[in-house]
Design a protein around this motif. Structure first.
Motif, PDB file in Angstrom:
ATOM      1  N   LEU A   1     -76.957 -41.018   7.157  1.00  0.00           N
ATOM      2  CA  LEU A   1     -76.623 -41.656   8.434  1.00  0.00           C
ATOM      3  C   LEU A   1     -77.770 -41.514   9.434  1.00  0.00           C
ATOM      4  CD1 LEU A   1     -72.884 -40.553   8.790  1.00  0.00           C
ATOM      5  CD2 LEU A   1     -73.753 -42.821   8.190  1.00  0.00           C
ATOM      6  N   PHE A   2     -78.374 -40.331   9.501  1.00  0.00           N
ATOM      7  CA  PHE A   2     -79.544 -40.150  10.362  1.00  0.00           C
ATOM      8  C   PHE A   2     -80.679 -41.061   9.929  1.00  0.00           C
ATOM      9  CE2 PHE A   2     -77.625 -36.314  12.097  1.00  0.00           C
ATOM     10  CZ  PHE A   2     -78.187 -36.235  13.369  1.00  0.00           C
TER      11      PHE A   2
ATOM     12  N   MET B   1     -80.432 -43.942   8.398  1.00  0.00           N
ATOM     13  CA  MET B   1     -80.117 -45.319   8.791  1.00  0.00           C
ATOM     14  C   MET B   1     -80.580 -45.615  10.214  1.00  0.00           C
ATOM     15  SD  MET B   1     -76.306 -45.915   7.195  1.00  0.00           S
ATOM     16  CE  MET B   1     -75.983 -45.717   5.452  1.00  0.00           C
ATOM     17  N   TYR B   2     -80.341 -44.649  11.109  1.00  0.00           N
ATOM     18  CA  TYR B   2     -80.728 -44.871  12.509  1.00  0.00           C
ATOM     19  C   TYR B   2     -82.228 -44.678  12.714  1.00  0.00           C
ATOM     20  CZ  TYR B   2     -81.347 -44.229  17.482  1.00  0.00           C
ATOM     21  OH  TYR B   2     -81.812 -44.328  18.780  1.00  0.00           O
ATOM     22  N   LEU B   3     -82.759 -43.536  12.268  1.00  0.00           N
ATOM     23  CA  LEU B   3     -84.142 -43.188  12.586  1.00  0.00           C
ATOM     24  C   LEU B   3     -85.156 -44.044  11.826  1.00  0.00           C
ATOM     25  CD1 LEU B   3     -83.862 -39.284  12.583  1.00  0.00           C
ATOM     26  CD2 LEU B   3     -84.059 -40.785  14.571  1.00  0.00           C
ATOM     27  N   LEU B   4     -84.836 -44.403  10.583  1.00  0.00           N
ATOM     28  CA  LEU B   4     -85.803 -45.108   9.749  1.00  0.00           C
ATOM     29  C   LEU B   4     -85.588 -46.617   9.705  1.00  0.00           C
ATOM     30  CD1 LEU B   4     -86.016 -42.701   6.666  1.00  0.00           C
ATOM     31  CD2 LEU B   4     -87.239 -42.593   8.844  1.00  0.00           C
ATOM     32  N   TYR B   5     -84.399 -47.080  10.056  1.00  0.00           N
ATOM     33  CA  TYR B   5     -84.129 -48.518   9.925  1.00  0.00           C
ATOM     34  C   TYR B   5     -83.710 -49.164  11.239  1.00  0.00           C
ATOM     35  CZ  TYR B   5     -82.964 -52.852   7.577  1.00  0.00           C
ATOM     36  OH  TYR B   5     -82.948 -54.160   7.175  1.00  0.00           O
ATOM     37  N   LEU B   6     -82.688 -48.637  11.889  1.00  0.00           N
ATOM     38  CA  LEU B   6     -82.171 -49.297  13.089  1.00  0.00           C
ATOM     39  C   LEU B   6     -83.095 -49.125  14.295  1.00  0.00           C
ATOM     40  CD1 LEU B   6     -78.377 -48.400  12.755  1.00  0.00           C
ATOM     41  CD2 LEU B   6     -79.501 -50.567  12.188  1.00  0.00           C
ATOM     42  N   ARG B   7     -83.537 -47.899  14.551  1.00  0.00           N
ATOM     43  CA  ARG B   7     -84.356 -47.660  15.751  1.00  0.00           C
ATOM     44  C   ARG B   7     -85.670 -48.431  15.728  1.00  0.00           C
ATOM     45  NH1 ARG B   7     -86.351 -41.675  17.475  1.00  0.00           N
ATOM     46  NH2 ARG B   7     -87.704 -42.045  15.647  1.00  0.00           N
ATOM     47  N   PRO B   8     -86.425 -48.468  14.607  1.00  0.00           N
ATOM     48  CA  PRO B   8     -87.676 -49.245  14.622  1.00  0.00           C
ATOM     49  C   PRO B   8     -87.460 -50.745  14.796  1.00  0.00           C
ATOM     50  CG  PRO B   8     -87.657 -47.681  12.803  1.00  0.00           C
ATOM     51  CD  PRO B   8     -86.270 -47.715  13.361  1.00  0.00           C
TER      52      PRO B   8
END
Length: 474
Positions: A299-300, A302-309
């Motif tokens: 889950l982290f 998903m956010y840090l490596l995919y959604l945030r960028p």
């Protein structure tokens, strides 16, 4: 593979009388038939394993009405253990790869070690990553990094993956908090901390010679093995900035930290330092479970490596869903094959073949450390699971250890010798045999010549060093 089988499928299960020699013949014939179906006749491993499991159960005297109960029990127990680990691990690994994180780590390792030492760099990284996390889950997360290094440098994929397999095998087989060594130490009354120290003392030279150097020798026999495409190509979006080095390190180390947190509080609770109803202890039992730790890390990621960028680039939820689907789809076949391997191992366990061999070894009056090693080997060959082999052998040898009054380093050396026996001679009834082999793109014969050979070499060398240490301190 950490596969914990229930003690019995059904209290009413009764085997027809078969002499010990007949059961041994049945087991050997079943394994030979399985190899024939898969290697020569090219029958899919899932079908071959289920068919042979049913026929073996009938031949061994399990009642017709109970055959599928045994098969389904072995299948479901194995899948229940493996599916979450493989699923969450595959998604985490795919996110690390698709984000460019695997390339970031590969660049950092190659700068530090150099291209010529890339196999050593991957093996050392696997050694550290394997310490607290199960072999299957940790290896699947490491795979994208191994893929990336292999694609970048070229040459045989075997040169990069087999040394890492050796590192994971050694750590999984010998060192707590992995389930086999922990269970064996517990049932034999050994100090777990002392077992860790002895396991590392024995295991590190074992890893270097039998896990790393031997792997390089074997890899030279496969000079043209390509990088598997099971998890898809990297397909990194050049318009999206790559994640930072420490972001990737955080994502990869997060599950390890959660597992260590659970191990710490479990140890404190066992020693009476904290109570069973301590809030931090209760929380550790949830988030420190390997499957949950991988879920949180995924889950982290998903956010840090995919959604945030990709923030501000429109809706990316659907793309993320497709990414997860693409990561999970290839592993479904592997999970089924792994479950079928567990079913075959369970059938052999229910026949009592391992117990027959162990009783014969116990009656020979061998030195306790040699007897423990051979009993573990017998159970490993008979039913496949390293965890079950180590735990069962430890339970069988515990009375002899008590009789001798062993403790400290001597007792820890016996525990390590038993665990060494539990990793040897992996073959078609070991679910890990199928899982690792399929992820690496190996056929059955190649898996026997690589995974099985390295694991057996690690087992025998670790046993030899443990015996030397036992002689010194005894």
């Amino acid at each position: 593979m950490p596969i914990l089988l229930p003690a019995a499928v059904d209290d009413a299960l009764v085997l027809a009388e078969r002499p010990p020699w007949a059961l041994l013949v049945i087991a050997v014939a079943a394994i030979a038939a399985l190899l024939l179906l898969i290697i020569k006749l090219r029958l899919h491993a899932f079908f071959a394993l289920i068919i042979i499991s049913v026929l073996t159960a009938l031949a061994a005297g399990i009642g017709v009405a109970d055959v599928m109960i045994v098969v389904i029990a072995g299948f479901s127990t194995t899948v229940g253990t493996v599916a979450l680990l493989v699923g969450f691990g595959a998604v985490l690994g795919r996110l690390v790869e698709i984000s460019g994180g695997a390339q970031v780590l590969a660049d950092a390792m190659l700068r530090r070690f150099g291209e010529k030492r890339a196999p050593l760099a991957l093996a050392v990284a696997s050694l550290f990553y394997a310490f607290p996390i199960f072999l299957d889950a940790g290896f699947i997360v490491m795979l994208p990094i191994i893929y990336t290094v292999a694609r970048r440098l070229g040459g045989s994929f075997m040169l990069y993956v087999l040394p890492s397999i050796g590192a994971f095998l050694m750590m999984h087989a010998l060192t707590p908090p992995h389930p086999g060594p922990t269970a064996a130490a517990t049932v034999m009354g050994a100090d777990v901390g002392m077992v860790v120290l002895v396991a590392l003392l024995v295991g590190l030279p074992t890893w270097y010679l039998a896990g790393y150097r031997l792997s390089l020798v074997i890899a030279r026999r496969y000079p043209n093995m390509p990088v598997p495409t099971l998890l898809g190509e990297a397909d990194v979006d050049a318009d999206i900035p790559r994640p930072g080095f420490w972001t990737i390190i955080f994502v990869l180390l997060l599950p390890l930290a959660l597992i260590f947190y659970n191990t710490l509080f479990t140890t404190l609770e066992a020693s009476g330092t904290v109570s069973d109803d301590n809030v931090l202890f209760q929380v550790s039992r949830l988030i420190g479970n390997t499957s949950v730790a991988l879920l949180i890390a995924a889950l982290f990621a998903m956010y840090l490596l995919y959604l945030r960028p990709r923030r501000g680039r429109g809706s990316v939820g659907g793309a993320l869903e497709d990414l997860v689907d693409n990561a999970l789809a290839p592993v479904c076949s592997i999970i089924l094959i792994t479950g079928a391997g567990g079913a075959f191992g369970r059938v052999l366990t229910e026949t009592g073949i391992g117990t027959i061999i162990a009783d014969g070894l116990d009656a020979l009056g061998l030195p306790v450390i040699l007897a423990g090693f051979l009993v573990a080997v017998a159970f490993r060959v008979a039913q496949g699971s390293a965890t079950v082999a180590a735990t069962t052998a430890g339970s069988i040898m515990a009375p002899a250890v008590v009789e001798l009054g062993l403790s400290g380093v001597g007792l820890a050396a016996i525990v390590v010798a038993i665990c060494a026996g539990s990793i040897t001679f992996s073959h078609v009834n070991d679910s890990g045999f199928w899982l690792i082999g399929k992820f690496c793109g190996f056929d059955t014969l190649t898996t026997l010549k690589t995974w099985s050979v390295v694991g057996t070499a690690i087992g025998f060398m670790a046993f030899g060093l443990a015996w030397v240490l036992y002689i010194i301190v005894a």
